[in-house]
Design a protein around this motif. Structure first.
Motif, PDB file in Angstrom:
ATOM      1  N   VAL A 286       2.128  -8.931   1.130  1.00 21.90           N
ATOM      2  CA  VAL A 286       1.198  -9.281   2.421  1.00 21.90           C
ATOM      3  C   VAL A 286       1.822  -9.192   3.771  1.00 21.90           C
ATOM      4  N   PRO A 287       1.671  -7.989   4.527  1.00 20.89           N
ATOM      5  CA  PRO A 287       2.076  -7.842   5.684  1.00 20.89           C
ATOM      6  C   PRO A 287       2.143  -8.947   6.714  1.00 20.89           C
ATOM      7  N   VAL A 288       3.297  -9.453   7.138  1.00 16.43           N
ATOM      8  CA  VAL A 288       3.178 -10.507   8.195  1.00 16.43           C
ATOM      9  C   VAL A 288       3.043 -10.062   9.660  1.00 16.43           C
ATOM     10  N   LEU A 289       2.035 -10.145  10.131  1.00 16.08           N
ATOM     11  CA  LEU A 289       1.611  -9.377  11.502  1.00 16.08           C
ATOM     12  C   LEU A 289       2.438 -10.209  12.542  1.00 16.08           C
ATOM     13  N   GLY A 290       2.989 -11.415  12.460  1.00 17.15           N
ATOM     14  CA  GLY A 290       3.590 -11.931  13.617  1.00 17.15           C
ATOM     15  C   GLY A 290       3.698 -13.490  13.367  1.00 17.15           C
ATOM     16  N   ILE A 291       4.484 -14.237  14.212  1.00 18.27           N
ATOM     17  CA  ILE A 291       4.463 -15.386  14.642  1.00 18.27           C
ATOM     18  C   ILE A 291       3.864 -16.041  15.744  1.00 18.27           C
ATOM     19  N   VAL A 292       3.215 -17.160  15.758  1.00 17.69           N
ATOM     20  CA  VAL A 292       2.464 -17.813  17.202  1.00 17.69           C
ATOM     21  C   VAL A 292       3.447 -19.013  17.170  1.00 17.69           C
ATOM     22  N   GLU A 293       3.945 -19.137  18.489  1.00 13.60           N
ATOM     23  CA  GLU A 293       4.337 -20.602  18.713  1.00 13.60           C
ATOM     24  C   GLU A 293       3.482 -21.379  19.643  1.00 13.60           C
ATOM     25  N   ASN A 294       2.746 -22.152  18.732  1.00  8.80           N
ATOM     26  CA  ASN A 294       1.848 -23.079  19.477  1.00  8.80           C
ATOM     27  C   ASN A 294       2.394 -24.525  19.974  1.00  8.80           C
ATOM     28  N   MET A 295       1.860 -25.174  21.014  1.00 11.13           N
ATOM     29  CA  MET A 295       2.113 -26.284  21.542  1.00 11.13           C
ATOM     30  C   MET A 295       3.614 -25.911  22.276  1.00 11.13           C
ATOM     31  N   SER A 296       3.818 -24.878  22.930  1.00 16.36           N
ATOM     32  CA  SER A 296       4.892 -24.088  23.292  1.00 16.36           C
ATOM     33  C   SER A 296       5.430 -24.967  24.320  1.00 16.36           C
ATOM     34  N   THR A 297       4.752 -25.400  25.515  1.00 19.59           N
ATOM     35  CA  THR A 297       5.022 -26.116  26.301  1.00 19.59           C
ATOM     36  C   THR A 297       3.926 -27.055  26.966  1.00 19.59           C
ATOM     37  N   PHE A 298       4.282 -28.267  27.267  1.00 17.92           N
ATOM     38  CA  PHE A 298       3.216 -29.262  27.714  1.00 17.92           C
ATOM     39  C   PHE A 298       3.033 -29.157  29.247  1.00 17.92           C
ATOM     40  N   ILE A 299       1.864 -28.727  29.556  1.00 13.87           N
ATOM     41  CA  ILE A 299       1.322 -28.851  31.051  1.00 13.87           C
ATOM     42  C   ILE A 299       0.823 -29.820  31.612  1.00 13.87           C
ATOM     43  N   CYS A 300       1.637 -30.661  32.465  1.00 13.66           N
ATOM     44  CA  CYS A 300       0.911 -31.896  33.054  1.00 13.66           C
ATOM     45  C   CYS A 300      -0.430 -31.545  33.789  1.00 13.66           C
ATOM     46  N   PRO A 301      -1.453 -32.347  33.392  1.00 11.28           N
ATOM     47  CA  PRO A 301      -2.640 -31.960  33.992  1.00 11.28           C
ATOM     48  C   PRO A 301      -2.734 -32.734  35.361  1.00 11.28           C
ATOM     49  N   TRP A 367      -3.979  -7.504  16.503  1.00  9.64           N
ATOM     50  CA  TRP A 367      -4.905  -6.332  15.792  1.00  9.64           C
ATOM     51  C   TRP A 367      -3.946  -5.070  16.073  1.00  9.64           C
ATOM     52  N   ALA A 368      -2.948  -5.088  17.002  1.00 12.41           N
ATOM     53  CA  ALA A 368      -1.957  -3.803  17.232  1.00 12.41           C
ATOM     54  C   ALA A 368      -1.338  -3.861  15.900  1.00 12.41           C
ATOM     55  N   GLU A 369      -0.643  -4.906  15.681  1.00 13.71           N
ATOM     56  CA  GLU A 369       0.049  -4.800  14.258  1.00 13.71           C
ATOM     57  C   GLU A 369      -0.589  -4.483  13.043  1.00 13.71           C
ATOM     58  N   LEU A 370      -1.881  -4.851  13.040  1.00 11.68           N
ATOM     59  CA  LEU A 370      -2.879  -4.561  11.855  1.00 11.68           C
ATOM     60  C   LEU A 370      -3.106  -3.123  11.759  1.00 11.68           C
ATOM     61  N   GLU A 371      -3.269  -2.683  12.860  1.00 10.51           N
ATOM     62  CA  GLU A 371      -3.469  -1.094  12.865  1.00 10.51           C
ATOM     63  C   GLU A 371      -2.316  -0.389  12.534  1.00 10.51           C
ATOM     64  N   ARG A 372      -0.879  -0.933  12.844  1.00  7.94           N
ATOM     65  CA  ARG A 372       0.154  -0.131  12.689  1.00  7.94           C
ATOM     66  C   ARG A 372       0.238  -0.158  10.978  1.00  7.94           C
ATOM     67  N   HIS A 373      -0.173  -1.167  10.483  1.00  6.59           N
ATOM     68  CA  HIS A 373      -0.007  -1.535   9.038  1.00  6.59           C
ATOM     69  C   HIS A 373      -1.176  -0.755   8.099  1.00  6.59           C
ATOM     70  N   LYS A 374      -1.910  -0.308   8.621  1.00  3.41           N
ATOM     71  CA  LYS A 374      -3.147  -0.101   8.016  1.00  3.41           C
ATOM     72  C   LYS A 374      -2.662   1.383   6.966  1.00  3.41           C
ATOM     73  N   GLY A 375      -3.033   1.438   6.030  1.00  2.00           N
ATOM     74  CA  GLY A 375      -2.664   2.456   5.085  1.00  2.00           C
ATOM     75  C   GLY A 375      -1.523   2.084   4.152  1.00  2.00           C
ATOM     76  N   GLU A 376      -0.810   1.054   4.326  1.00  2.00           N
ATOM     77  CA  GLU A 376       0.500   0.641   3.724  1.00  2.00           C
ATOM     78  C   GLU A 376      -0.007  -0.042   2.336  1.00  2.00           C
ATOM     79  N   ALA A 377       0.321   0.620   1.196  1.00  2.00           N
ATOM     80  CA  ALA A 377      -0.119   0.067  -0.033  1.00  2.00           C
ATOM     81  C   ALA A 377       0.720  -1.353  -0.183  1.00  2.00           C
ATOM     82  N   ARG A 378       0.346  -2.278  -0.980  1.00  2.00           N
ATOM     83  CA  ARG A 378       1.070  -3.406  -1.313  1.00  2.00           C
ATOM     84  C   ARG A 378       0.962  -3.321  -2.905  1.00  2.00           C
TER      85      ARG A 378
END
Length: 387
Positions: A286-301, A367-378
């Motif tokens: 399954v194509p890995v579209l990428g990694i997201v870094e969540n809770m990257s930095t705490f911003i003091c309110p 979405w850009a990565e998804l478009e790039r992977h379109k048509g690739e068979a697995r």
């Protein structure tokens, strides 16, 4: 008042359904998994030889009809499980271990055909899994905001909450009520903020534990994927449960996923598990579209100063090391927590906030990565045992 549905009555009904050998019934052959009954709904799975799985749809329908005729039964969910040959003992106890074998040319061709069948769900063009190696990293919050980010770019988007044990979408989207059954034994998805949504959380009470084994999870996922009237969608975002268990393998093996997004916090402990999740998708092609870094930095309110509570940049470094795209980072803010708990995701409730902008940028990158992977068979994975 209708009489209660008993497991014994369900099994008695299934004793009238002949097995693949057309002589013994499926109960006597030991092919029926543990039966689960929730109100008027009955769930069970039938183990079959994976080689014959595609030709035994008639057996599945016969079993479904046999149970559906019982008094008090409102709906039946039956799935064929083919993770081992019917009648063969499960692995374990003798040091056996599983390894992924290269797919045959026939399997590879079948996988290519599946990739071009618009996701094997009528009307759904792309299915994208949002996953993590462990819980508590904000995967569900990220999934729903990515879905809204994709929608903001003009796409038709649905969300499937595949976290059977801990469904979050009803709370995150502020949806109450139960989906209605429509023509053709389909369920109409719930809707919020323009998204079409289905979750096990709509079918059971919020505090009810789902004590289900693997086959039941697979059955529920199959029903929510294929027995829901999704309509025309550009993307179906699937919020996966954490880890690399039955749900992930079911999705990877039964549905041609267009890609997977991995969510992690920047700390080393979370990245270890995120790496496992990423490698699982790679092993089943399954194509890995990428990694997201969540809770990257705490911003003091109060003062707006950033603090790296869980470190910073770890997911980006890991993406570079593994050779996969880094989709972006999301700050840890009080606003994200408050809007999520209130059922008003930040992308819609505060669209000009830095957090909302981050989610939309991540959605556009995915979405850009998804478009790039379109048509690739697995290639479809094949599991074999070696002593």
């Amino acid at each position: 008042m209708s009489e209660p549905i008993l497991k014994e009555r369900v099994l008695d009904a299934l004793k009238h359904v002949k097995g693949p050998n057309l002589s013994d019934d499926i109960v006597s052959l030991g092919l029926v998994s543990e039966v689960v009954i929730r109100g008027g709904k009955v769930y069970f799975a039938i183990s079959v030889d994976p080689v014959r799985a595609s030709e035994l749809e008639g057996l599945r329908r016969a079993a479904e009809q046999a149970v559906k005729e019982l008094p008090g039964v409102e709906a039946v969910a039956v799935t064929l499980t083919a993770d081992r040959e019917a009648g063969s003992p499960p692995a374990g106890g003798n040091g056996a271990r599983a390894r992924a074998a290269p797919a045959s040319p026939v399997a590879r061709g079948a996988a290519q055909a599946a990739r071009h069948r618009t996701g094997a769900i009528p009307g759904v063009a792309n299915i994208v899994a949002v996953a993590s190696g462990k819980g508590g990293v904000g995967k569900s919050t990220t999934a729903v905001n990515i879905a809204l980010g994709l929608q903001a770019s003009g796409l038709k988007v649905g969300v499937l909450d595949a976290d059977i044990y801990g469904p979050s979408m009803p709370r995150l989207l502020g949806i109450k009520g139960r989906p209605q059954q429509i023509a053709g034994d389909k369920l109409a998805p719930m809707e919020a903020y323009g998204l079409k949504v289905m979750s096990m959380g709509f079918l059971v009470d919020e505090e009810t534990p789902m004590i289900w084994r693997g086959p039941m999870v697979m059955s529920a996922l199959s029903q929510m994927l294929k027995d829901v009237a999704w309509g025309e969608l550009d993307v179906l975002v699937v919020d996966m449960p954490p880890g690399t268990g039955d749900a992930q393998l079911t999705m990877a093996q039964q549905v041609p996923l267009a890609g997977a997004i991995i969510v992690s916090t920047p700390q080393d402990l979370a990245l270890i598990d995120a790496r496992k999740g990423l490698n699982m998708f790679r092993k089943v092609d399954v194509p890995v579209l990428g990694i997201v870094e969540n809770m990257s930095t705490f911003i003091c309110p109060h003062c707006g100063a950033p603090t790296d509570i869980f470190a910073h940049g770890g997911a980006q470094s890991e993406a570079e090391r593994l050779g996969v795209p880094f989709l972006g980072e999301v700050p840890l803010t009080v606003a994200i927590r408050e809007t999520s708990d209130a059922g008003k995701p930040v992308v819609t409730s505060d669209p000009k906030s830095p957090a909302a902008e981050a989610y939309r940028a991540i959605a556009n990158a995915a979405w850009a990565e998804l478009e790039r992977h379109k048509g690739e068979a697995r290639s479809a994975p094949r599991i074999v045992m070696e002593g």
